[in-house]
Design a protein around this motif. Structure first.
Motif, short mmCIF file in Angstrom:
data_model
loop_
_atom_site.label_atom_id
_atom_site.label_comp_id
_atom_site.label_asym_id
_atom_site.label_seq_id
_atom_site.Cartn_x
_atom_site.Cartn_y
_atom_site.Cartn_z
N SER A 1 -16.64 8.15 6.88
CA SER A 1 -16.31 7.71 5.52
C SER A 1 -14.81 7.80 5.28
N ILE A 2 -14.20 6.71 4.82
CA ILE A 2 -12.78 6.71 4.50
C ILE A 2 -12.49 7.72 3.39
N ARG A 3 -13.37 7.78 2.41
CA ARG A 3 -13.16 8.72 1.30
C ARG A 3 -13.13 10.15 1.81
N GLN A 4 -14.08 10.50 2.67
CA GLN A 4 -14.10 11.85 3.22
C GLN A 4 -12.85 12.12 4.06
N LEU B 1 -5.78 -0.10 8.97
CA LEU B 1 -5.43 1.21 8.44
C LEU B 1 -6.65 2.12 8.38
N SER B 2 -7.79 1.55 7.97
CA SER B 2 -9.03 2.34 7.92
C SER B 2 -9.37 2.90 9.30
N ILE C 1 0.83 -1.21 0.00
CA ILE C 1 0.00 0.00 0.00
C ILE C 1 0.86 1.25 0.00
N LEU C 2 2.03 1.19 0.65
CA LEU C 2 2.94 2.34 0.62
C LEU C 2 3.48 2.54 -0.78
N ILE D 1 -7.13 2.07 1.01
CA ILE D 1 -7.13 2.12 2.48
C ILE D 1 -8.32 1.35 3.03
N ALA D 2 -9.45 1.46 2.37
CA ALA D 2 -10.66 0.79 2.84
C ALA D 2 -10.52 -0.72 2.86
#
Length: 284
Positions: free
Chosen positions: A78-81, A57-58, A28-29, A51-52
């Motif tokens: 929300s992860i996106r937000q 991590l989430s 992911i990094l 990330i989700a």
């Protein structure tokens, strides 16, 4: 410029490091770093989706954005937000830090809480210093604060007696690197630099990790002003947060004049920073 030191001991480093396992860069990094380098711009939606997929991590991202530091009126779920609010640089630092912590959790002979509390505190105080001084990259100061001792994690994984090494030299100036080499054949600044290089952290961070116990670097003219500034900020952060434990080596008390010259500050500035930092700390 090489991320290694040019000292004589380096001739044997390849042999000394044969048995040290340098963890590969987390997937992911790698993906986030590629997104940062994308000439078409960072796709934060794609990063949020990555990330989700990682529950740990989430949770960390949501915990970060909902912390008192950000002071948001409404809780973010929300992860996106969260990703859009934090921005790419903070997400990158968070992912890198959590990846390091995951490795630290596997080091049975390392006092994880002490190590991680120290790393986070140095990172926080480095941000504080960078915000109060001119021309210091706050993100770099934070990232270096989190990773400056990362080599200790790898040494603790490899050597059962490493925690005892830390306790032996606690509070003794300029001795840790020498004792690490005597007991374990290498030192945490070199191993940490190798980890930073393998994870493709910025070159300035890798060099700072390699030289964060090399006081002579301030006189030799071999490091850039950017790296010397990161080192000086780190030494000041150590001084502000000194708890006289296994992770504090207060070079500032001996070499503070050199560090102040690098940072272009005075003793009065340091006194004011120390007072303001202490005033920010919760009462124990």
């Amino acid at each position: 410029m090489s991320y290694m030191n040019s000292s004589k001991t380096e001739e044997d480093d390849a042999t000394l490091l044969d048995n040290i396992i340098i963890p590969s860069r987390p997937t992911i990094l790698l993906k986030i770093q590629k997104a940062q380098a994308d000439k078409d711009g960072v796709n934060l939606v794609e990063i949020a989706e990555l990330i989700a997929q990682d529950i740990g991590l989430s949770a960390a991202v949501l915990k970060t954005i909902n912390s008192a530091y950000y002071g948001l009126a409404d809780k973010v779920t929300s992860i996106r937000q969260a990703v859009f609010l934090l921005g790419m640089n903070r997400i990158y630092i968070l992912v890198a830090a959590l990846s390091l912590r995951k490795i630290a959790e596997t080091s049975a002979c390392l006092d994880l809480d002490l190590f991680w509390d120290h790393s986070v505190e140095i990172a926080s105080s480095s941000i504080f210093i960078a915000q109060h001084l001119d021309n210091i990259n706050t993100d770099d100061a934070q990232l270096f604060g989190l990773f400056h001792d990362c080599g200790k994690v790898l040494l603790a994984q490899q050597f059962d007696g490493y925690q005892e090494t830390l306790k032996t030299v606690a509070g003794i100036e300029d001795s840790l690197i020498n004792i690490e080499r005597l007991r374990h054949g290498t030192d945490h600044s070199l191993v940490g630099a190798l980890l930073s290089h393998a994870w493709c952290l910025p070159t300035s961070i890798t060099l700072a990790i390699r030289h964060h116990h090399t006081i002579t670097a301030f006189r030799e003219g071999v490091l850039s002003d950017e790296v010397l500034t990161l080192l000086a900020v780190n030494f000041l952060a150590e001084s502000l947060t000194n708890h006289n434990n296994d992770y504090n080596y207060n070079e500032w008390s001996i070499h503070g004049d050199e560090f102040m010259e690098t940072l272009k500050i005075t003793e009065n500035d340091v006194t004011n920073l120390r007072s303001e930092w202490q005033a920010k700390q919760p009462l124990s």
